[in-house]
Structures are given as structure tokens and as C-alpha cells.
Motif scaffolding. Structure first.
Motif, short mmCIF file in Angstrom:
data_model
loop_
_atom_site.label_atom_id
_atom_site.label_comp_id
_atom_site.label_asym_id
_atom_site.label_seq_id
_atom_site.Cartn_x
_atom_site.Cartn_y
_atom_site.Cartn_z
N PRO A 237 0.83 -1.21 0.00
CA PRO A 237 0.00 0.00 0.00
C PRO A 237 0.86 1.27 0.00
O PRO A 237 0.39 2.34 -0.33
CB PRO A 237 -0.79 -0.10 1.31
N MET A 238 2.12 1.11 0.37
CA MET A 238 3.00 2.28 0.40
C MET A 238 3.37 2.76 -1.01
O MET A 238 3.81 3.89 -1.19
CB MET A 238 4.28 1.92 1.16
N TYR A 239 3.21 1.88 -2.02
CA TYR A 239 3.72 2.21 -3.35
C TYR A 239 2.72 2.98 -4.22
O TYR A 239 2.59 2.72 -5.42
CB TYR A 239 4.13 0.92 -4.10
N TRP B 184 1.01 -1.77 5.80
CA TRP B 184 1.88 -0.64 6.09
C TRP B 184 1.08 0.44 6.81
O TRP B 184 0.52 1.33 6.20
CB TRP B 184 2.48 -0.06 4.81
N THR B 185 0.97 0.29 8.10
CA THR B 185 0.30 1.29 8.92
C THR B 185 0.66 1.03 10.38
O THR B 185 0.89 -0.11 10.77
CB THR B 185 -1.23 1.25 8.75
N SER B 186 0.67 2.08 11.18
CA SER B 186 0.97 1.88 12.60
C SER B 186 -0.30 1.57 13.38
O SER B 186 -0.25 1.27 14.57
CB SER B 186 1.66 3.13 13.16
N GLU C 165 -6.52 -0.11 11.07
CA GLU C 165 -6.28 0.29 9.68
C GLU C 165 -5.60 -0.84 8.90
O GLU C 165 -5.80 -0.98 7.70
CB GLU C 165 -5.43 1.56 9.67
N HIS D 291 5.08 -4.61 6.53
CA HIS D 291 6.02 -3.76 5.80
C HIS D 291 6.95 -3.05 6.77
O HIS D 291 6.52 -2.32 7.65
CB HIS D 291 5.23 -2.73 4.98
N ASN D 292 8.23 -3.27 6.56
CA ASN D 292 9.27 -2.54 7.29
C ASN D 292 9.12 -2.63 8.81
O ASN D 292 9.42 -1.66 9.52
CB ASN D 292 9.24 -1.07 6.85
N VAL E 60 6.65 -2.33 10.66
CA VAL E 60 5.75 -1.34 11.26
C VAL E 60 4.69 -2.03 12.10
O VAL E 60 3.91 -2.83 11.60
CB VAL E 60 5.04 -0.51 10.16
N ARG F 293 17.38 -2.09 10.04
CA ARG F 293 16.62 -2.83 11.06
C ARG F 293 16.92 -4.33 11.06
O ARG F 293 16.03 -5.15 11.33
CB ARG F 293 15.12 -2.61 10.86
#
Lengths: 310, 195
Positions: A91-93, A120-122, A126, A149-150, A152, A182
Motif C-alpha cells: 500500500p506504500m507504493y 503498512w500502517t501503525s 487500519e 512492511h518494514n 511497522v 533494522r
């Protein structure tokens, strides 16, 4: 899925040649369908997947511009025709997931892809919404792989992904990082949690993961997706200006992208590399690495030494 | 959207789009709204020749221009490929409201307006007229980026600054130009990251 796809392509190619023996594109399809594709096992299920996949970072973020959407559809078609299945997005792209959905739908390739996306959300709630949105954007009811993602908010997202896996909405779960960041945190998660996949950056110029993450993944039986195999494009642009090693054909490689990708996917711990491209000719070059043979360790070291000495 | 992870990336990683897509997006925007470009050229002419004598109406026309940039450019166009597009659109909408507020405030209290000297009047108008030149296309050498007044942030900022020199003073001037300048900086950072 692989066998079904293979038999389907083989039948189509056979019929095509029968009725149109001089059509080069059909002949090419036939060749592609018959030649063996390099595959590796996903340790948790023993399922085999092709060693070259497709990333979509930047390359598929083309918004609603129809001409670019159609061109990216051609890129996806070339990828699938060459035997690729694993497609990774997030979703980040930007609009990448939506454009992928457009291309997959246009090619009616829902059954051919190994769909991998991310959360991809904190925010935990969501994250659940994002999964539904990804289903809608890709036009798929199920994903093969869903990744955090990453790293998160993995604390909230991992239990949700485990739930999805139990419900059969995803088959595998994983965690990603990139740009060589990371790694310590990712190693801790690999030790503590039951992950099917991890994703991180590994290439001829960035080999940090060789010390800890690659051996750990092998030990824990976790499949590895390698992102940024060309260092975000910078590495391959540099290599393409250099002469190929005289012995490149001994490695069954025809160009720098094949060499760079073969170096990565020949590592025993690596399952698949996901180069991203928006150009048809680059896709064809990349997919050259899905055929031939893998390199032995001595060949990998020889190639690495050649690149380091450039 | 997770803002914390954004810190992990470099500027060109975060843009998530290529120069090819940026240009194609603008080409498509300009083709789709070619009539709007003509409308804004006409509006600028009217603003410079006639509306400049009626600051309240001029401010209302600038409010409309920024509202178009918020909706047509930031929300409908940039948001297709830039995740922060809707936020940017909201930012530009605030500018549109600021001009509405300035128009009402000017009507209620004309003393907040400035009577420009002849030289600063000419200077302000010259800057405003420069907004009709597609600077971005000239600098980049790409016709696809021919954004002029009303269609792109940078030329509209020039026009806004020009008219602010003519009519605004004190806090009113800062209100009139702060968001346009910050938006232009954002666009310049985007262009720097892309190229």
C-alpha cells in the motif's frame, strides 16, 4: 498451480504452432513453455516457486494514465510469459496495487500469480482495512503472502496475519525490511516467531545480510525474498557501463542483470529475488536469470571478486 | 500511513514515482483541462487590467484559483501517484479560504489594504504577469510541463506574490503568500528529488 499453468501453456503453444508454424511469437511462447524454469522451495510447505519475481516499487505507480497502465500490462505479460509468478507490492507504493489489479484483470492472470503484498500502517484497525483494500485493488480474494512492511507495528499485525492464515485468506506470512536497515530487530523476530517469509535487501554491493540474516533464515527454515537486487537501479547502471567478464557464458549468463540476479538467487538461503522494472527489454533481461542453472559457490565468489575489482 | 517509517527512506525513495510518470501525468492533466488553461490566461488578463482596481473581487478570484489548484491539480492529479496528495490538496484549500477571509476582511475594513506606490504597483504587476510564462517547461525543456497561472503551483505563486505586493500589507500580506511559498518549496523539493 504450476503444473496447471505449465500444461496450459504447453497446450496453447502446441496448438499455436500447429496452426501457425511460422509465427515467431508463438514459437517463442512454445520455447518458454518447454524450457525448464529455476525454482526453489518455500521451506514451510516445500512448494516450489520461480527464483525471479517482480517488484513494483515506483515502476507500477502510474496513476490513472491509460497508456502507461497498458504498457505496464505488457511488462507483466512478459514476466508471466517468461515463467514468473511472484509479484510483490505494498500500500506504500502509491497506485501500484491498483495498476497491478488493472493489469492482472486485463490479462485474466488471477490464477497465474503468486500475490504478495504488505500491511503498512501503525494502526491495528487500519491494517485490517488495508488488507481488504488490497484484495479489492488487486481483484483477488486471497493472497499467497501477506507481509508486515518494514516491521511497522508488527506487534499488532502479526497476530492478524496469523488469523488470516488460519482462515485461509493468505497462505504465508512474513516481515520485510529494505535498504539494509533494522537487521537486528528482524533477526530477533525471526528467532521468536513462526514466519514463512522474510524480505530484505541483498545484492553485489550490499552484502550485510550474509553474516547474520541469511544463515539464520536457513537455520529457521524461512523463505527469503530479496528486494533491491540492483541497488535501486544504481548498481546495475554502473555494471552495465563495465565489460562483462570474459567467462560470463561459462556461468550461463548473457548480460549483467542475469549475472547480478544469479549471484543472489544462487545463495542457498535465498528463495526469490524481485527486481522491479517498467521496461519490457529490462524485464526480458531480468527473466533470463530464471533459466539455465544456478551458480556454485566458487562461481559466485569469482563473480563477486570481478565486480569488487571493477 | 505510517509517518515513522518515512524516516527510513531517502527523498527519492519517498517520491515513489519516476520522472516519466511525473511528465505523463502533467501531459494528461494539461490535455484534459486545456480549456482551463485558456480560462486562467483570460482571468489573469482581466485581473491585471481591471480587477486590480477592485481588491475584494481580485481576492475572490484568487480564492477560486487556489480552490482549482487544490481540487483539479493536487487532489485529482497529484494524488494519483503521491500518497501525500490529499494532504497537499487540503493545504491549498486552506489558502483558498484565506483569500475568502481576506476578501471579507477587506470589505469590512479597507484599511487592511495597501495603496501601493507607482513603482511597487508596476513591480507587483510585472511579477504577476510573469506567471503566464511556463517557467518549469522552459527550465526542464519539456513541453509536457507547460504549467502556467492557475494550472501549476509555481506560476500561481508568482501571480499571488505580485498581487500581494500591490494590495496587501502587514499580516495580510503574510497570510496571502505563506502557503503559496511553502507549496512552491514542496514542488521544488519534488522536482529536485525526481531529477
Amino acid at each position: 498451480m504450476q503444473r496447471r499453468t505449465f500444461i496450459g501453456k504447453l497446450s496453447c503453444a502446441g496448438i499455436a504452432i500447429l496452426f501457425n508454424p511460422f509465427n515467431l511469437s508463438y514459437s517463442l511462447q512454445a520455447k518458454e513453455a518447454i524450457a525448464p524454469i529455476l525454482k526453489k522451495k518455500i521451506p514451510s510447505t516445500r512448494e516450489m516457486i520461480p527464483v525471479i519475481g517482480m517488484g513494483t516499487w515506483i515502476t507500477f505507480n502510474v496513476g490513472k494514465i491509460k497508456s502507461l497502465r497498458d504498457q505496464r500490462t505488457e511488462v507483466l505479460k512478459a514476466f508471466l510469459n517468461a515463467g514468473g509468478t511472484v509479484i510483490d507490492s505494498s500500500p506504500m507504493y502509491g497506485s501500484s496495487e491498483e495498476v497491478l489489479g488493472y493489469a492482472i484483470n486485463k490479462l485474466a492472470a488471477q490464477e497465474e500469480v503468486f500475490a504478495a503484498t504488505k500491511t503498512w500502517t501503525s494502526d491495528a484497525a487500519e491494517g485490517k482495512e488495508q488488507f481488504k483494500e488490497s484484495q479489492s485493488l488487486w481483484g483477488l480474494s486471497d493472497f499467497e503472502l501477506q507481509q508486515v512492511h518494514n516491521l511497522v507495528n508488527w506487534q499488532d499485525h502479526l497476530p492478524f496475519l496469523q488469523e488470516l492464515k488460519k482462515e485461509g485468506k493468505i497462505r504465508y506470512l512474513g516481515i520485510t525490511t529494505s535498504h539494509g536497515r533494522r537487521h537486528a530487530a528482524l533477526a530477533r523476530l525471526m528467532e521468536q516467531y513462526d514466519l514463512d517469509f522474510v524480505q530484505f535487501t541483498y545484492n553485489l554491493a550490499n552484502r550485510d545480510v550474509e553474516n547474520r540474516l541469511l544463515p539464520l533464515a536457513r537455520e529457521k527454515q524461512i523463505a527469503i525474498i530479496v528486494n533491491r537486487p540492483f541497488g535501486g537501479g544504481r548498481l546495475i547502471r554502473h555494471l552495465k557501463k563495465q565489460p562483462l567478464p570474459e567467462w560470463h557464458q561459462e556461468l550461463a549468463c548473457n548480460n549483467w542483470p542475469e549475472l547480478a540476479l544469479k549471484y543472489i538467487v544462487s545463495h542457498p538461503a535465498v528463495t526469490v529475488a524481485i527486481p522491479a522494472t517498467s521496461k519490457l527489454e529490462h524485464m526480458r533481461e531480468n527473466m533470463g536469470a530464471v533459466r539455465g542453472r544456478l551458480l556454485v559457490e566458487e562461481e559466485r565468489q569469482r563473480l563477486l571478486k570481478y565486480v569488487v575489482d571493477l | 500511513m505510517d509517518w515513522q517509517t518515512l524516516l527510513d527512506y531517502r527523498l527519492n525513495d519517498l517520491l515513489m514515482l519516476s520522472p516519466e510518470v511525473y511528465e505523463a501525468l502533467h501531459q494528461s492533466y494539461l490535455q484534459q483541462y486545456a480549456f482551463m488553461q485558456w480560462c486562467f490566461w483570460l482571468l489573469l488578463l482581466v485581473q491585471v487590467i481591471w480587477l486590480v482596481r477592485y481588491p475584494v473581487v481580485l481576492q475572490l478570484s484568487l480564492a477560486l484559483t487556489w480552490a482549482w489548484l487544490a481540487y483539479g491539480y493536487a487532489y485529482q492529479t497529484l494524488s494519483q501517484v503521491i500518497l501525500a496528495g490529499p494532504l497537499f490538496a487540503a493545504f491549498l484549500t486552506v489558502q483558498s479560504f484565506i483569500y475568502l477571509v481576506l476578501a471579507v476582511a477587506s470589505k469590512l475594513n479597507p484599511s487592511i489594504l495597501r495603496s501601493a506606490s507607482a513603482s511597487s504597483f508596476k513591480f507587483g504587476i510585472a511579477i504577476a504577469v510573469a506567471g503566464i510564462v511556463p517557467w518549469q517547461a522552459i527550465v526542464a525543456g519539456k513541453a509536457a510541463l507547460s504549467l502556467s497561472y492557475g494550472m501549476g503551483i509555481l506560476p500561481t505563486t508568482l501571480v499571488t506574490i505580485g498581487f500581494a505586493i500591490v494590495h496587501c500589507k502587514g499580516w495580510g500580506r503574510w497570510l496571502a503568500i505563506s502557503i503559496p511559498i511553502l507549496s512552491s518549496l514542496a514542488i521544488l523539493i519534488l522536482l529536485f528529488g525526481l531529477h
